[in-house]
Design a protein around this motif. Structure first.
Motif, PDB file in Angstrom:
ATOM      1  N   LEU A  40       0.825  -1.199   0.000  1.00  0.00           N
ATOM      2  CA  LEU A  40       0.000   0.000   0.000  1.00  0.00           C
ATOM      3  C   LEU A  40       0.866   1.258   0.000  1.00  0.00           C
ATOM      4  O   LEU A  40       0.597   2.212  -0.740  1.00  0.00           O
ATOM      5  N   LEU A  41       1.915   1.258   0.800  1.00  0.00           N
ATOM      6  CA  LEU A  41       2.816   2.403   0.828  1.00  0.00           C
ATOM      7  C   LEU A  41       3.493   2.592  -0.529  1.00  0.00           C
ATOM      8  O   LEU A  41       3.571   3.716  -1.033  1.00  0.00           O
ATOM      9  N   PHE A  42       3.972   1.502  -1.139  1.00  0.00           N
ATOM     10  CA  PHE A  42       4.591   1.604  -2.463  1.00  0.00           C
ATOM     11  C   PHE A  42       3.615   2.209  -3.465  1.00  0.00           C
ATOM     12  O   PHE A  42       3.991   3.049  -4.281  1.00  0.00           O
ATOM     13  N   LEU A  43       2.369   1.764  -3.432  1.00  0.00           N
ATOM     14  CA  LEU A  43       1.361   2.272  -4.362  1.00  0.00           C
ATOM     15  C   LEU A  43       1.151   3.772  -4.172  1.00  0.00           C
ATOM     16  O   LEU A  43       1.139   4.534  -5.143  1.00  0.00           O
ATOM     17  N   LEU A  44       1.003   4.208  -2.930  1.00  0.00           N
ATOM     18  CA  LEU A  44       0.767   5.633  -2.671  1.00  0.00           C
ATOM     19  C   LEU A  44       1.964   6.474  -3.096  1.00  0.00           C
ATOM     20  O   LEU A  44       1.794   7.553  -3.685  1.00  0.00           O
ATOM     21  N   ILE A  45       3.169   5.995  -2.824  1.00  0.00           N
ATOM     22  CA  ILE A  45       4.361   6.744  -3.227  1.00  0.00           C
ATOM     23  C   ILE A  45       4.449   6.815  -4.750  1.00  0.00           C
ATOM     24  O   ILE A  45       4.784   7.866  -5.313  1.00  0.00           O
ATOM     25  N   ALA A  46       4.128   5.727  -5.437  1.00  0.00           N
ATOM     26  CA  ALA A  46       4.135   5.731  -6.905  1.00  0.00           C
ATOM     27  C   ALA A  46       3.099   6.721  -7.442  1.00  0.00           C
ATOM     28  O   ALA A  46       3.361   7.438  -8.418  1.00  0.00           O
ATOM     29  N   GLU A  47       1.938   6.778  -6.818  1.00  0.00           N
ATOM     30  CA  GLU A  47       0.911   7.742  -7.231  1.00  0.00           C
ATOM     31  C   GLU A  47       1.412   9.172  -7.039  1.00  0.00           C
ATOM     32  O   GLU A  47       1.192  10.029  -7.898  1.00  0.00           O
ATOM     33  N   GLY A  48       2.080   9.418  -5.919  1.00  0.00           N
ATOM     34  CA  GLY A  48       2.631  10.750  -5.677  1.00  0.00           C
ATOM     35  C   GLY A  48       3.675  11.119  -6.713  1.00  0.00           C
ATOM     36  O   GLY A  48       3.671  12.236  -7.242  1.00  0.00           O
ATOM     37  N   GLY A  49       4.572  10.193  -7.023  1.00  0.00           N
ATOM     38  CA  GLY A  49       5.581  10.455  -8.048  1.00  0.00           C
ATOM     39  C   GLY A  49       4.951  10.719  -9.408  1.00  0.00           C
ATOM     40  O   GLY A  49       5.374  11.621 -10.136  1.00  0.00           O
ATOM     41  N   ALA A  50       3.920   9.947  -9.749  1.00  0.00           N
ATOM     42  CA  ALA A  50       3.230  10.150 -11.032  1.00  0.00           C
ATOM     43  C   ALA A  50       2.555  11.518 -11.074  1.00  0.00           C
ATOM     44  O   ALA A  50       2.586  12.205 -12.109  1.00  0.00           O
ATOM     45  N   TYR A  51       1.954  11.917  -9.969  1.00  0.00           N
ATOM     46  CA  TYR A  51       1.306  13.228  -9.940  1.00  0.00           C
ATOM     47  C   TYR A  51       2.339  14.338 -10.132  1.00  0.00           C
ATOM     48  O   TYR A  51       2.130  15.266 -10.923  1.00  0.00           O
ATOM     49  N   TRP A  52       3.466  14.269  -9.416  1.00  0.00           N
ATOM     50  CA  TRP A  52       4.465  15.333  -9.535  1.00  0.00           C
ATOM     51  C   TRP A  52       5.059  15.380 -10.939  1.00  0.00           C
ATOM     52  O   TRP A  52       5.364  16.460 -11.449  1.00  0.00           O
ATOM     53  N   ARG A  53       5.205  14.222 -11.605  1.00  0.00           N
ATOM     54  CA  ARG A  53       5.669  14.237 -12.999  1.00  0.00           C
ATOM     55  C   ARG A  53       4.634  14.936 -13.885  1.00  0.00           C
ATOM     56  O   ARG A  53       4.985  15.754 -14.731  1.00  0.00           O
ATOM     57  N   ALA A  54       3.353  14.609 -13.673  1.00  0.00           N
ATOM     58  CA  ALA A  54       2.291  15.249 -14.463  1.00  0.00           C
ATOM     59  C   ALA A  54       2.215  16.745 -14.179  1.00  0.00           C
ATOM     60  O   ALA A  54       2.013  17.559 -15.091  1.00  0.00           O
ATOM     61  N   LYS A  55       2.413  17.129 -12.931  1.00  0.00           N
ATOM     62  CA  LYS A  55       2.376  18.547 -12.554  1.00  0.00           C
ATOM     63  C   LYS A  55       3.544  19.295 -13.195  1.00  0.00           C
ATOM     64  O   LYS A  55       3.374  20.421 -13.699  1.00  0.00           O
ATOM     65  N   ALA A  56       4.727  18.697 -13.210  1.00  0.00           N
ATOM     66  CA  ALA A  56       5.887  19.338 -13.844  1.00  0.00           C
ATOM     67  C   ALA A  56       5.643  19.530 -15.344  1.00  0.00           C
ATOM     68  O   ALA A  56       5.958  20.589 -15.896  1.00  0.00           O
ATOM     69  N   ARG A  57       5.072  18.509 -16.002  1.00  0.00           N
ATOM     70  CA  ARG A  57       4.753  18.637 -17.432  1.00  0.00           C
ATOM     71  C   ARG A  57       3.730  19.741 -17.663  1.00  0.00           C
ATOM     72  O   ARG A  57       3.834  20.507 -18.623  1.00  0.00           O
ATOM     73  N   GLN A  58       2.726  19.822 -16.780  1.00  0.00           N
ATOM     74  CA  GLN A  58       1.712  20.871 -16.913  1.00  0.00           C
ATOM     75  C   GLN A  58       2.359  22.252 -16.872  1.00  0.00           C
ATOM     76  O   GLN A  58       2.080  23.105 -17.718  1.00  0.00           O
ATOM     77  N   LEU A  59       3.210  22.474 -15.895  1.00  0.00           N
ATOM     78  CA  LEU A  59       3.841  23.783 -15.744  1.00  0.00           C
ATOM     79  C   LEU A  59       4.808  24.076 -16.886  1.00  0.00           C
ATOM     80  O   LEU A  59       4.865  25.198 -17.384  1.00  0.00           O
ATOM     81  N   ALA A  60       5.555  23.072 -17.310  1.00  0.00           N
ATOM     82  CA  ALA A  60       6.518  23.267 -18.393  1.00  0.00           C
ATOM     83  C   ALA A  60       5.817  23.573 -19.716  1.00  0.00           C
ATOM     84  O   ALA A  60       6.333  24.339 -20.535  1.00  0.00           O
ATOM     85  N   ARG A  61       4.653  22.991 -19.933  1.00  0.00           N
ATOM     86  CA  ARG A  61       3.914  23.182 -21.195  1.00  0.00           C
ATOM     87  C   ARG A  61       2.823  24.238 -21.087  1.00  0.00           C
ATOM     88  O   ARG A  61       2.082  24.448 -22.033  1.00  0.00           O
ATOM     89  N   ASP A  62       2.703  24.853 -19.917  1.00  0.00           N
ATOM     90  CA  ASP A  62       1.699  25.888 -19.679  1.00  0.00           C
ATOM     91  C   ASP A  62       0.274  25.375 -19.970  1.00  0.00           C
ATOM     92  O   ASP A  62      -0.524  26.048 -20.625  1.00  0.00           O
ATOM     93  N   LEU A  63      -0.028  24.180 -19.476  1.00  0.00           N
ATOM     94  CA  LEU A  63      -1.353  23.588 -19.635  1.00  0.00           C
ATOM     95  C   LEU A  63      -2.254  24.031 -18.484  1.00  0.00           C
ATOM     96  O   LEU A  63      -1.764  24.368 -17.408  1.00  0.00           O
ATOM     97  N   PRO A  64      -3.573  24.003 -18.680  1.00  0.00           N
ATOM     98  CA  PRO A  64      -4.466  24.423 -17.594  1.00  0.00           C
ATOM     99  C   PRO A  64      -4.494  23.449 -16.418  1.00  0.00           C
ATOM    100  O   PRO A  64      -4.711  23.862 -15.277  1.00  0.00           O
ATOM    101  N   LEU A  65      -4.287  22.165 -16.693  1.00  0.00           N
ATOM    102  CA  LEU A  65      -4.307  21.121 -15.659  1.00  0.00           C
ATOM    103  C   LEU A  65      -3.271  20.058 -15.979  1.00  0.00           C
ATOM    104  O   LEU A  65      -2.928  19.864 -17.145  1.00  0.00           O
TER     105      LEU A  65
END
Length: 160
Positions: A40-65
């Motif tokens: 369960l901990l591995f899953l949550l940490i993987a979800e967090g890492g995936a979110y931060w990667r998606a957030k970095a792409r959003q900011l780098a590409r100036d996307l709304p979300l």
């Protein structure tokens, strides 16, 4: 900002092998309770890492979300089922008489995963830089997490 968020994505992802190594070095018994908490901990940490990667792409590409908000919304709900299943595995181990390192690491890992669920999907519990700490001291309250705010924006946004 993008650089810091990319760093968060890397650190979150590296935590998975780090926790695995700690569990192996500590010689944590591979019981159902311990595996449930660690998984369960591995899953949550993987979800967090995936979110931060998606957030970095959003900011780098100036996307709304960030991309993948429907997936994160589904994960938020699915995680609750997984928490219940892991709790049932831990309760069964305790009812079966397991004690010590056969069950307690799983309990602690389950609790750590719960803290991560709250930190990612509800309120920001982690304050690891000056700006976060200053805001916490200034407002004297916890704030909604980045993912929670993005999920709200995605829910309110009309479908294309």
């Amino acid at each position: 900002m993008v650089r810091r968020i990319r760093g968060l994505a890397v650190v979150e992802t590296l935590c998975i092998p780090l926790f695995a190594a700690v569990a192996l070095l500590w010689e944590m018994p591979l019981t159902a309770a311990n595996a449930a908490g660690l998984g369960l901990l591995f899953l949550l940490i993987a979800e967090g890492g995936a979110y931060w990667r998606a957030k970095a792409r959003q900011l780098a590409r100036d996307l709304p979300l960030p991309e993948g908000m429907p997936v994160f919304a589904a994960l938020k709900r699915a995680n609750l089922v997984l928490f219940a299943a892991a709790a049932a595995a831990i309760a069964a181990a305790l009812a079966g008489g397991d004690t010590g390192t056969r069950v307690w690491p799983g309990v602690l890992l389950w609790l750590f995963a719960l803290v991560e669920q709250v930190n990612y999907f509800h309120v920001q519990l982690s304050h690891d830089n000056r700006a976060d700490l200053a805001r916490l001291l200034r407002t004297r309250r916890l704030h909604r997490s980045h993912l929670a705010r993005d999920l709200d924006r995605a829910r309110r946004r009309p479908a294309p």
